[in-house]
Design a protein around this motif. Structure first.
Motif, PDB file in Angstrom:
ATOM      1  N   MET A   1      91.487 -23.313 -20.191  1.00  0.00           N
ATOM      2  CA  MET A   1      92.134 -23.775 -21.419  1.00  0.00           C
ATOM      3  C   MET A   1      91.506 -23.108 -22.642  1.00  0.00           C
ATOM      4  N   LEU A   2      90.191 -22.972 -22.619  1.00  0.00           N
ATOM      5  CA  LEU A   2      89.499 -22.342 -23.741  1.00  0.00           C
ATOM      6  C   LEU A   2      89.947 -20.895 -23.919  1.00  0.00           C
ATOM      7  N   GLN A   3      90.189 -20.238 -22.805  1.00  0.00           N
ATOM      8  CA  GLN A   3      90.639 -18.851 -22.854  1.00  0.00           C
ATOM      9  C   GLN A   3      92.010 -18.749 -23.522  1.00  0.00           C
TER      10      GLN A   3
ATOM     11  N   GLY B   1      91.978 -25.774 -29.915  1.00  0.00           N
ATOM     12  CA  GLY B   1      93.389 -26.054 -29.673  1.00  0.00           C
ATOM     13  C   GLY B   1      93.660 -26.972 -28.507  1.00  0.00           C
ATOM     14  N   ILE B   2      92.633 -27.689 -28.070  1.00  0.00           N
ATOM     15  CA  ILE B   2      92.782 -28.597 -26.922  1.00  0.00           C
ATOM     16  C   ILE B   2      92.713 -30.031 -27.407  1.00  0.00           C
ATOM     17  N   ARG B   3      93.695 -30.820 -27.027  1.00  0.00           N
ATOM     18  CA  ARG B   3      93.740 -32.233 -27.417  1.00  0.00           C
ATOM     19  C   ARG B   3      93.354 -33.117 -26.222  1.00  0.00           C
ATOM     20  N   VAL B   4      92.621 -34.194 -26.506  1.00  0.00           N
ATOM     21  CA  VAL B   4      92.168 -35.109 -25.462  1.00  0.00           C
ATOM     22  C   VAL B   4      92.501 -36.534 -25.904  1.00  0.00           C
ATOM     23  N   ASN B   5      93.279 -37.225 -25.102  1.00  0.00           N
ATOM     24  CA  ASN B   5      93.663 -38.605 -25.405  1.00  0.00           C
ATOM     25  C   ASN B   5      93.611 -39.452 -24.139  1.00  0.00           C
ATOM     26  N   GLY B   6      93.718 -40.743 -24.321  1.00  0.00           N
ATOM     27  CA  GLY B   6      93.705 -41.651 -23.186  1.00  0.00           C
ATOM     28  C   GLY B   6      94.816 -42.671 -23.276  1.00  0.00           C
TER      29      GLY B   6
END
Length: 240
Positions: free
Chosen positions: A122-124, A170-175
């Motif tokens: 994802m980072l790439q 640019g990565i989103r993290v939710n729960g």
């Protein structure tokens, strides 16, 4: 361009609903399961009508070998849905260490280490989304579910911390914190107990797996592009 999503625990009621929802929306899926081959086979048959790419991955995520196997099976990834887990009911004084280790491995260790292995992809790309299926008990705690509440609370902390670490990439993290959802977890409840439960929920009904799947769909979509580090309560107003 295809988008690939890993769903852990895809053979369970919520996992299947998530898979069907995302397949209908055009995602290709990695479908992790542990022992329920019959459920995965049925799910794969149901998914045929959507024409995507659906890859089953069998692994025990309570063990490091299982985590490594899942990570090694994935060649492209745009999103992760951490849905795998198990419930535990009982007094804290009766808690057995083996059961606690199982809870910690599945609910804390696995999301952290599996994300660690997949995050470089994802980072790439400088894009991606991660959704963790936690629980209302991770927010409020529950008597007779102290260990379960503890690991689900840890998942919420994981969401909030990781969201800050990867946001600029640019990565989103939710729960998502589901309330009482009509799945196998409620199968031991009598009809009388279920009626009492419904009476405690302001909307007066149990949630359906589809409700959770709709939440996952939203959190993976561009409609939630400015949302990260949040816990979406899907609970019918219960314990608010």
């Amino acid at each position: 361009m295809k988008k690939y999503v890993l769903i852990t625990g895809a053979s369970g009621g919520i996992g299947q609903a998530i898979a069907l929802k995302l397949a209908k929306e055009g995602y290709s899926l990695y479908l992790h399961y542990h022992t329920n081959e019959k459920a995965i086979a049925k799910l794969l048959t149901q998914l045929e009508e959507y024409g995507g790419e659906y890859i089953p991955i069998q692994a025990n995520l309570a063990e490091m070998d299982g985590i490594n196997h899942v990570a090694a099976s994935i060649f492209a990834i745009d999103a992760i849905v951490h849905n795998s887990g198990t419930s535990h009911y009982g007094l804290l004084v009766d808690l057995v260490e083996a059961d606690l280790n199982q809870l910690i491995n599945l609910h804390i260790k696995t999301p952290l280490l599996l994300t660690k292995e997949l995050l470089p992809k994802m980072l790439q790309k400088r894009s991606g989304a991660i959704v963790v299926i936690s629980s209302i008990w991770g927010q409020t705690g529950a008597a007779c579910e102290v260990a379960y509440s503890s690991v689900k609370g840890a998942q919420i902390a994981f969401v909030k911390a990781l969201s800050k670490e990867v946001a600029l990439n640019g990565i989103r993290v939710n729960g998502i914190a589901p309330g009482a959802i009509a799945t196998e977890m409620l199968s031991d409840f009598s009809e009388e107990e279920l009626d009492l439960l419904r009476g405690d929920i302001p909307l007066g009904i149990l949630g359906a797996p589809q409700h959770v799947a709709d939440g996952v769909s939203f959190l993976l979509s561009e409609q939630s592009a400015y949302i990260t580090g949040q816990i979406l309560g899907i609970n019918g107003g219960w314990y608010m």
